[in-house]
Write an enzyme that holds these catalytic residues in place. Structure first.
Site, mmCIF file in Angstrom:
data_model
loop_
_atom_site.group_PDB
_atom_site.id
_atom_site.type_symbol
_atom_site.label_atom_id
_atom_site.label_comp_id
_atom_site.label_asym_id
_atom_site.label_seq_id
_atom_site.Cartn_x
_atom_site.Cartn_y
_atom_site.Cartn_z
ATOM 1 N N LYS A 168 0.949 -1.241 -0.126
ATOM 2 C CA LYS A 168 0.031 -0.153 0.256
ATOM 3 C C LYS A 168 0.731 0.978 -0.025
ATOM 4 O O LYS A 168 1.441 1.520 1.256
ATOM 5 C CB LYS A 168 -0.942 -0.228 1.073
ATOM 6 C CG LYS A 168 -2.077 1.005 1.040
ATOM 7 C CD LYS A 168 -2.708 1.034 2.716
ATOM 8 C CE LYS A 168 -1.776 2.428 2.680
ATOM 9 N NZ LYS A 168 -1.610 3.562 2.177
ATOM 10 N N GLY A 219 6.745 4.699 7.923
ATOM 11 C CA GLY A 219 5.866 6.351 8.457
ATOM 12 C C GLY A 219 5.980 7.124 9.347
ATOM 13 O O GLY A 219 6.591 7.260 10.438
ATOM 14 N N SER A 220 4.738 8.093 10.328
ATOM 15 C CA SER A 220 5.532 8.608 11.427
ATOM 16 C C SER A 220 5.298 7.506 11.985
ATOM 17 O O SER A 220 4.635 6.416 12.274
ATOM 18 C CB SER A 220 3.933 10.102 11.013
ATOM 19 O OG SER A 220 2.524 9.190 10.794
ATOM 20 N N THR A 221 6.319 8.512 13.443
ATOM 21 C CA THR A 221 5.284 7.775 14.919
ATOM 22 C C THR A 221 3.809 7.807 15.271
ATOM 23 O O THR A 221 3.510 6.597 15.784
ATOM 24 C CB THR A 221 6.391 8.341 15.951
ATOM 25 O OG1 THR A 221 7.601 8.611 15.086
ATOM 26 C CG2 THR A 221 5.632 7.926 17.104
ATOM 27 N N THR A 223 1.546 7.234 13.160
ATOM 28 C CA THR A 223 0.423 6.158 12.570
ATOM 29 C C THR A 223 2.029 4.829 13.043
ATOM 30 O O THR A 223 0.566 3.755 13.521
ATOM 31 C CB THR A 223 0.621 6.386 11.246
ATOM 32 O OG1 THR A 223 0.116 7.874 10.660
ATOM 33 C CG2 THR A 223 -0.310 5.249 10.449
ATOM 34 N N GLY A 224 2.676 4.910 13.411
ATOM 35 C CA GLY A 224 2.850 3.742 13.919
ATOM 36 C C GLY A 224 2.206 2.878 14.971
ATOM 37 O O GLY A 224 2.759 2.055 15.191
ATOM 38 N N GLU A 241 9.849 1.335 10.722
ATOM 39 C CA GLU A 241 10.015 2.525 10.599
ATOM 40 C C GLU A 241 9.989 3.779 10.795
ATOM 41 O O GLU A 241 9.073 4.429 9.708
ATOM 42 C CB GLU A 241 10.541 2.070 8.966
ATOM 43 C CG GLU A 241 11.841 1.156 8.998
ATOM 44 C CD GLU A 241 12.911 1.348 10.025
ATOM 45 O OE1 GLU A 241 13.461 2.023 10.759
ATOM 46 O OE2 GLU A 241 13.648 -0.164 10.185
ATOM 47 N N CYS A 275 13.201 10.651 6.656
ATOM 48 C CA CYS A 275 13.491 10.193 7.563
ATOM 49 C C CYS A 275 15.436 10.650 8.233
ATOM 50 O O CYS A 275 15.177 10.707 10.071
ATOM 51 C CB CYS A 275 13.557 9.424 7.811
ATOM 52 S SG CYS A 275 14.602 7.951 6.644
ATOM 53 N N GLU A 371 9.702 17.449 14.553
ATOM 54 C CA GLU A 371 10.481 16.873 13.803
ATOM 55 C C GLU A 371 9.731 17.460 12.671
ATOM 56 O O GLU A 371 8.692 17.396 12.201
ATOM 57 C CB GLU A 371 10.103 15.642 12.815
ATOM 58 C CG GLU A 371 10.344 14.687 12.174
ATOM 59 C CD GLU A 371 10.033 13.024 11.529
ATOM 60 O OE1 GLU A 371 8.317 12.972 12.029
ATOM 61 O OE2 GLU A 371 10.605 13.156 10.882
#
Ligand code: NAD
Length: 467
Positions: A168, A219-221, A223-224, A241, A275, A371
């Site tokens: 995706k 992706g972002s923290t 969403t992680g 990651e 990143c 960030e």
């Protein structure tokens, strides 16, 4: 209807609907993109599940041939893929071309790896072997900053190990992945790789799907964290990651004129949307003014524009949300520091922000602590190197970091004290497919790339035999 198609069960198909992909340099649509429904996502997972037994059974060498064929296909279509990449992502065409050929190189790298049975013990009483078995269906979720190369952190090792995949891409940069699908359709058996574009609405369903055995997420923290929660119910394997706030620490023995171009590139490559970009720069007080001036000059001279134009050095921000977020951080930094280059957005269309250098700013301000993921660099003065390392380590993130000095022993000593997944000396963000990569703390979980990255796409299985 669209020129771009989803890849589901070996067929190129339309989505349940289409919506435009916008060129961030012009704010004009590039293409109508097919968007999958949840039913199509489920079809993709079902196809991957039924393709798994036949794909995982033959020896590894069979799958290596397929990975090489995909690399050949990427190289043969390199110019077209690079153009799509620039148009959807914004990066200069030279950088896009590098990313596309780098993607092919990542596929080839994994063909050089094997997953041999390891003998743990072979003694009088027993023999113990470690086998690496594929997991099953992998959900691969990718962000918008490097749509091709970040996909190549996941697909080649997942496939080599014998897994099948549902990929995706990010909703704003799906086109290169869909073009890759056209190539893959003629190379891999139906269902081995499926590619579904969404409108930022299918990640959770893919994560929670009972037939997906692992989520490999970049992706972002924020969403992680959702991925981790979504995977918990089924105790799914995850590799995350996530975000970073990499510090660079420059010691007083460095020549500012020589180092500044390298530091600038480390911070501003891909307009800072990396990143492992250098996101805060700590400079020793003895060279602080000179370094700030050198960086400001480089920022003032940088050519920003449409990535398809010859000579463009930095493209736009990839999407409006990120553009607004970076502008907000710059406005905040106006109050907490002094902007000595950039700080403005050109009048013309496109999500452009001129490279921005902020000095006389320190920890505790939003631009230093958060960030930014954009073309703005805070430069922070320090007097004691150990204190600078402590401040670098104080972040919740721990992706990368770097030490810059002519004193190699001192640089090495400080590097051992930095608490991040990667530490570089006299460079920053040097990534290669054979070097394992992963983040500490809020920057992620697990490892990608190298032999360790390949192992994460497998289940360790021990066979322990009495003699
Ligand atoms: P994002 O988290 O918004 O989106 C990433 C992907 O997750 C997209 O494909 C998105 O559609 C999908 N997604 C959205 N909601 C989801 C959900 N609930 N479950 C599962 N998937 C979902 O990130 P972004 O804004 O696209 O990317 C920028 C961020 O990515 C930055 O923080 C950057 O540092 C990070 N990043 C990390 C690395 C790394 O290797 N550590 C590399 C590149 C980017």
């Amino acid at each position: 209807m669209s020129d771009f198609k989803l890849l589901i069960n070996g067929k190129l198909v339309d989505g349940a609907r289409t919506s435009n992909v916008v060129n961030p340099a012009t704010e004009e649509p590039v293409a109508a993109c097919p968007r999958a429904s949840e039913a199509q996502l489920n079809e993709a997972v079902a196809a991957a599940k039924s393709a798994f037994p036949a794909w995982s059974a033959p020896p590894l060498d069979e799958r290596k041939k397929a990975l090489n064929a995909i690399a050949d296909g990427i190289e043969a279509n390199g110019a077209e893929l690079a153009r799509h990449l620039t148009q959807e992502q914004g990066k200069p065409i030279g950088d896009a071309t590098g990313e596309v050929y780098g993607t092919a190189a990542f596929f080839r790298y994994f063909t050089m790896l094997d997953l041999p049975v390891k003998i743990i013990e072979d003694s009088e009483g027993k023999k113990v072997e470690a086998h690496r078995r594929p997991l099953g269906v992998i959900g691969a979720i990718v962000p918008w900053n490097f749509p091709m190369i970040l996909m190549a952190f996941k697909l080649p090792p997942a496939l080599l190990a014998g897994n099948t995949v549902v990929l995706k891409p990010a909703p704003t940069t799906p086109l290169t992945s869909l073009k890759l699908g056209e190539l893959i359709k003629d190379i891999l058996p139906a269902g081995v790789v499926n590619i579904v574009a969404d409108e930022n609405d299918l990640g959770a369903a893919l994560t929670a799907h009972p037939d997906v055995r692992k989520i490999s997420f970049t992706g972002s923290t924020a969403t992680g964290q959702k991925v981790m929660a979504g995977a918990a119910g089924l105790l799914k394997r995850i590799t995350l990651e996530l975000g970073g706030n990499d510090a660079g620490i420059v010691l007083g023995d460095v020549n500012p004129k020589e180092a500044a171009p390298k530091l600038f590139q480390s911070a501003f490559q891909n307009s800072g949307q990396v990143c492992i970009a250098m996101k805060r720069l700590y400079v020793h007080e003895s060279i602080y003014d000179e370094m700030c001036n050198e960086l400001a000059e480089l920022a003032n001279n940088a050519v920003i524009g449409d990535g398809l134009k010859q000579g463009t050095q930095l493209g736009p921000l990839q999407n409006k949300m990120q553009f607004d977020k970076v502008k907000e951080l710059i406005e905040d930094a106006r109050k907490t520091g002094k902007i000595i280059a950039g700080g403005d957005t050109p009048e013309e269309k496109g999500y452009f922000i001129r490279p921005t250098i902020v000095r006389d700013i320190t920890d505790g301000s939003r631009l230093v602590d958060e960030e930014q993921f954009g073309p703005v660099l805070p430069v922070i003065k320090y007097s004691d190197a150990d204190d600078a390392v402590a401040r670098a380590n104080a972040s919740p993130y721990g992706l990368g970091g770097s030490i810059w000095s002519n004193d190699k022993d001192k640089a090495y000593e400080l590097a051992t004290k930095m608490e991040s997944g990667s530490v570089w000396i006299n460079k920053h963000a040097d990534l290669a497919p054979n070097i394992p990569f992963g983040g500490a703390r809020f920057s992620g979980l697990g490892t990608e790339l190298g032999e360790e990255g390949l192992a994460e796409f497998t289940q360790l299985k021990i066979i322990n035999m009495a003699k």
